[in-house]
Design a protein around this motif. Structure first.
Motif, PDB file in Angstrom:
ATOM      1  N   ASN A 161       0.810  -1.215   0.000  1.00  0.00           N
ATOM      2  CA  ASN A 161       0.000   0.000   0.000  1.00  0.00           C
ATOM      3  C   ASN A 161       0.846   1.268   0.000  1.00  0.00           C
ATOM      4  O   ASN A 161       0.395   2.321  -0.464  1.00  0.00           O
ATOM      5  N   ASP A 162       2.071   1.176   0.512  1.00  0.00           N
ATOM      6  CA  ASP A 162       2.962   2.337   0.571  1.00  0.00           C
ATOM      7  C   ASP A 162       3.824   2.477  -0.680  1.00  0.00           C
ATOM      8  O   ASP A 162       4.605   3.432  -0.787  1.00  0.00           O
ATOM      9  N   ASP A 163       3.723   1.533  -1.609  1.00  0.00           N
ATOM     10  CA  ASP A 163       4.540   1.555  -2.824  1.00  0.00           C
ATOM     11  C   ASP A 163       3.621   1.733  -4.030  1.00  0.00           C
ATOM     12  O   ASP A 163       2.743   0.920  -4.290  1.00  0.00           O
ATOM     13  N   ASN A 164       3.824   2.798  -4.785  1.00  0.00           N
ATOM     14  CA  ASN A 164       2.934   3.137  -5.880  1.00  0.00           C
ATOM     15  C   ASN A 164       2.867   2.033  -6.937  1.00  0.00           C
ATOM     16  O   ASN A 164       1.780   1.660  -7.398  1.00  0.00           O
ATOM     17  N   PHE A 165       4.021   1.472  -7.321  1.00  0.00           N
ATOM     18  CA  PHE A 165       4.068   0.417  -8.340  1.00  0.00           C
ATOM     19  C   PHE A 165       3.338  -0.838  -7.860  1.00  0.00           C
ATOM     20  O   PHE A 165       2.507  -1.401  -8.579  1.00  0.00           O
ATOM     21  N   LEU A 166       3.618  -1.270  -6.652  1.00  0.00           N
ATOM     22  CA  LEU A 166       3.003  -2.486  -6.128  1.00  0.00           C
ATOM     23  C   LEU A 166       1.506  -2.293  -5.898  1.00  0.00           C
ATOM     24  O   LEU A 166       0.705  -3.190  -6.175  1.00  0.00           O
ATOM     25  N   ARG A 167       1.118  -1.126  -5.409  1.00  0.00           N
ATOM     26  CA  ARG A 167      -0.294  -0.859  -5.127  1.00  0.00           C
ATOM     27  C   ARG A 167      -1.133  -0.936  -6.404  1.00  0.00           C
ATOM     28  O   ARG A 167      -2.266  -1.423  -6.392  1.00  0.00           O
ATOM     29  N   LYS A 168      -0.565  -0.499  -7.523  1.00  0.00           N
ATOM     30  CA  LYS A 168      -1.291  -0.510  -8.791  1.00  0.00           C
ATOM     31  C   LYS A 168      -1.325  -1.893  -9.432  1.00  0.00           C
ATOM     32  O   LYS A 168      -2.231  -2.188 -10.219  1.00  0.00           O
ATOM     33  N   ASN A 169      -0.351  -2.748  -9.106  1.00  0.00           N
ATOM     34  CA  ASN A 169      -0.187  -3.987  -9.859  1.00  0.00           C
ATOM     35  C   ASN A 169      -0.500  -5.282  -9.112  1.00  0.00           C
ATOM     36  O   ASN A 169      -0.880  -6.274  -9.730  1.00  0.00           O
ATOM     37  N   VAL A 170      -0.330  -5.302  -7.801  1.00  0.00           N
ATOM     38  CA  VAL A 170      -0.604  -6.540  -7.054  1.00  0.00           C
ATOM     39  C   VAL A 170      -2.102  -6.666  -6.817  1.00  0.00           C
ATOM     40  O   VAL A 170      -2.723  -5.782  -6.225  1.00  0.00           O
ATOM     41  N   ILE A 171      -2.687  -7.773  -7.289  1.00  0.00           N
ATOM     42  CA  ILE A 171      -4.135  -7.967  -7.142  1.00  0.00           C
ATOM     43  C   ILE A 171      -4.474  -9.121  -6.197  1.00  0.00           C
ATOM     44  O   ILE A 171      -5.646  -9.316  -5.855  1.00  0.00           O
ATOM     45  N   GLY A 172      -3.464  -9.892  -5.783  1.00  0.00           N
ATOM     46  CA  GLY A 172      -3.773 -11.010  -4.906  1.00  0.00           C
ATOM     47  C   GLY A 172      -2.575 -11.526  -4.134  1.00  0.00           C
ATOM     48  O   GLY A 172      -1.430 -11.382  -4.569  1.00  0.00           O
ATOM     49  N   ILE A 173      -2.853 -12.106  -2.971  1.00  0.00           N
ATOM     50  CA  ILE A 173      -1.837 -12.780  -2.157  1.00  0.00           C
ATOM     51  C   ILE A 173      -2.386 -14.160  -1.812  1.00  0.00           C
ATOM     52  O   ILE A 173      -3.504 -14.268  -1.277  1.00  0.00           O
ATOM     53  N   HIS A 174      -1.609 -15.192  -2.126  1.00  0.00           N
ATOM     54  CA  HIS A 174      -2.032 -16.549  -1.787  1.00  0.00           C
ATOM     55  C   HIS A 174      -1.137 -17.087  -0.677  1.00  0.00           C
ATOM     56  O   HIS A 174       0.096 -17.004  -0.757  1.00  0.00           O
ATOM     57  N   VAL A 175      -1.769 -17.624   0.362  1.00  0.00           N
ATOM     58  CA  VAL A 175      -1.034 -18.155   1.508  1.00  0.00           C
ATOM     59  C   VAL A 175      -0.843 -19.662   1.312  1.00  0.00           C
ATOM     60  O   VAL A 175      -1.798 -20.438   1.437  1.00  0.00           O
ATOM     61  N   GLU A 179       5.051 -19.541   6.069  1.00  0.00           N
ATOM     62  CA  GLU A 179       6.382 -19.094   5.639  1.00  0.00           C
ATOM     63  C   GLU A 179       6.477 -18.978   4.125  1.00  0.00           C
ATOM     64  O   GLU A 179       7.560 -18.860   3.576  1.00  0.00           O
ATOM     65  N   ASN A 180       5.331 -19.047   3.449  1.00  0.00           N
ATOM     66  CA  ASN A 180       5.375 -19.028   1.990  1.00  0.00           C
ATOM     67  C   ASN A 180       4.154 -18.289   1.437  1.00  0.00           C
ATOM     68  O   ASN A 180       3.034 -18.777   1.521  1.00  0.00           O
ATOM     69  N   TYR A 181       4.407 -17.114   0.869  1.00  0.00           N
ATOM     70  CA  TYR A 181       3.347 -16.277   0.328  1.00  0.00           C
ATOM     71  C   TYR A 181       3.612 -16.003  -1.151  1.00  0.00           C
ATOM     72  O   TYR A 181       4.745 -15.742  -1.551  1.00  0.00           O
ATOM     73  N   GLN A 182       2.555 -16.073  -1.951  1.00  0.00           N
ATOM     74  CA  GLN A 182       2.670 -15.835  -3.388  1.00  0.00           C
ATOM     75  C   GLN A 182       1.876 -14.583  -3.764  1.00  0.00           C
ATOM     76  O   GLN A 182       0.778 -14.359  -3.241  1.00  0.00           O
ATOM     77  N   LEU A 183       2.422 -13.817  -4.701  1.00  0.00           N
ATOM     78  CA  LEU A 183       1.755 -12.611  -5.173  1.00  0.00           C
ATOM     79  C   LEU A 183       1.277 -12.802  -6.606  1.00  0.00           C
ATOM     80  O   LEU A 183       1.976 -13.377  -7.432  1.00  0.00           O
ATOM     81  N   LYS A 184       0.076 -12.300  -6.886  1.00  0.00           N
ATOM     82  CA  LYS A 184      -0.480 -12.316  -8.232  1.00  0.00           C
ATOM     83  C   LYS A 184      -0.549 -10.889  -8.746  1.00  0.00           C
ATOM     84  O   LYS A 184      -1.032  -9.993  -8.054  1.00  0.00           O
ATOM     85  N   PHE A 185      -0.043 -10.685  -9.989  1.00  0.00           N
ATOM     86  CA  PHE A 185       0.004  -9.344 -10.565  1.00  0.00           C
ATOM     87  C   PHE A 185      -1.109  -9.139 -11.602  1.00  0.00           C
ATOM     88  O   PHE A 185      -1.565 -10.086 -12.247  1.00  0.00           O
ATOM     89  N   ARG A 186      -1.501  -7.881 -11.760  1.00  0.00           N
ATOM     90  CA  ARG A 186      -2.639  -7.544 -12.607  1.00  0.00           C
ATOM     91  C   ARG A 186      -2.414  -7.930 -14.070  1.00  0.00           C
ATOM     92  O   ARG A 186      -3.287  -8.534 -14.704  1.00  0.00           O
ATOM     93  N   MET A 187      -1.261  -7.593 -14.630  1.00  0.00           N
ATOM     94  CA  MET A 187      -1.053  -7.742 -16.064  1.00  0.00           C
ATOM     95  C   MET A 187      -0.132  -8.902 -16.435  1.00  0.00           C
ATOM     96  O   MET A 187       0.096  -9.151 -17.616  1.00  0.00           O
ATOM     97  N   GLU A 188       0.419  -9.592 -15.459  1.00  0.00           N
ATOM     98  CA  GLU A 188       1.393 -10.635 -15.758  1.00  0.00           C
ATOM     99  C   GLU A 188       0.834 -12.018 -15.452  1.00  0.00           C
ATOM    100  O   GLU A 188      -0.005 -12.188 -14.574  1.00  0.00           O
ATOM    101  N   ASN A 189       1.349 -13.017 -16.195  1.00  0.00           N
ATOM    102  CA  ASN A 189       0.905 -14.397 -16.017  1.00  0.00           C
ATOM    103  C   ASN A 189       1.676 -15.131 -14.923  1.00  0.00           C
ATOM    104  O   ASN A 189       1.197 -16.132 -14.393  1.00  0.00           O
ATOM    105  N   PHE A 190       2.872 -14.632 -14.598  1.00  0.00           N
ATOM    106  CA  PHE A 190       3.669 -15.331 -13.597  1.00  0.00           C
ATOM    107  C   PHE A 190       3.190 -15.025 -12.180  1.00  0.00           C
ATOM    108  O   PHE A 190       2.528 -14.011 -11.932  1.00  0.00           O
ATOM    109  N   VAL A 191       3.529 -15.919 -11.256  1.00  0.00           N
ATOM    110  CA  VAL A 191       3.306 -15.658  -9.835  1.00  0.00           C
ATOM    111  C   VAL A 191       4.651 -15.355  -9.205  1.00  0.00           C
ATOM    112  O   VAL A 191       5.694 -15.797  -9.686  1.00  0.00           O
TER     113      VAL A 191
END
Length: 239
Positions: A161-175, A179-191
């Motif tokens: 939330n404090d980072d402009n790039f991440l706030r615009k692009n991160v759409i999901g967090i999978h637990v 000890e292992n968290y995955q991020l999903k991005f708005r425009m990219e296919n990779f995790v």
């Protein structure tokens, strides 16, 4: 006997001032509510509506229009409004025109939990119910939601939330686990495999450097997994 006119003038002035004060005070007591106004401070995404606020007050006090000022207990009214779980803070006051005004600061969601129970996580790390009035555009949290993982997710969300790039692009967090968290991005296919929440600043700094170079090379679509788990490294798995 000599008359002290200065003393008489002073006493007369004091009597006039006292009379005006008493008159003003009595008039103020008789002032009644002429209308009700609700103002939302800051974020205009309304998780609670003006009608909901008015309903809370009416349920407690009945009709407020024409109610004498002396019967108003403003602090109690604020507490009544703050019973709504969407409200962070409320300030209630009566204007000189007799308008009863409520200034409301709403709670601000920064993530949405999609588990066995569904709720928002607000900017203080507290649970916040979903709203029937507005759906917040925040990252969706899925996976193994526990007390510990929820605390970790809050730390990740604060950084995002404090980072402009991440706030615009991160759409999901999978637990995956605690000890292992995955991020999903708005425009990219990779995790993005984040790993744990240690060294978040360094991990995201490395990721953004990788992202800029891969975007420049037009290779972002070549990757299925981008891992930030290893110290000072970005390890990629191609599709």
């Amino acid at each position: 006997m000599r008359i002290n006119w200065d003393y008489i003038k002073l006493m007369a002035l004091l009597l006039v001032i006292f009379g005006l004060f008493a008159f003003s005070n009595e008039r103020s007591k008789k002032r009644a509510v002429t209308g009700i106004n609700v103002e939302f401070v800051g974020d205009q995404n309304l998780y609670i509506t003006e009608a909901m606020v008015n309903k809370l007050l009416i349920q407690k006090y009945g009709s407020l229009t024409n109610m004498p000022k002396e019967k108003l207990v403003l602090n109690t009214m604020e507490e009544v409004i703050e019973t709504n779980k969407m409200v962070k803070n409320a300030q209630v006051y009566l204007t000189v025109n007799g308008e009863l005004t409520s200034k409301i600061v709403q709670r601000r969601p920064i993530g949405r939990i999609e588990g066995s129970t569904k709720f928002y996580l607000d900017d203080e790390g507290k649970r916040m119910p979903l709203s029937m009035s507005h759906s917040a555009r925040v990252p969706i949290i899925t996976g193994k939601i526990t007390g510990k993982s929820l605390e970790d997710v809050y730390e990740i969300l604060k950084y995002i939330n404090d980072d402009n790039f991440l706030r615009k692009n991160v759409i999901g967090i999978h637990v995956e686990d605690e000890e292992n968290y995955q991020l999903k991005f708005r425009m990219e296919n990779f995790v993005v495999n984040l790993g744990g929440i240690d060294n978040l600043e360094e991990k995201f700094k490395n990721f953004k450097a990788f992202y800029i170079k891969a975007d420049k090379d037009s290779t972002l679509d070549d990757f299925a997994i981008v891992s930030l788990e290893f110290n000072n490294q970005v390890v990629c798995t191609k599709i």
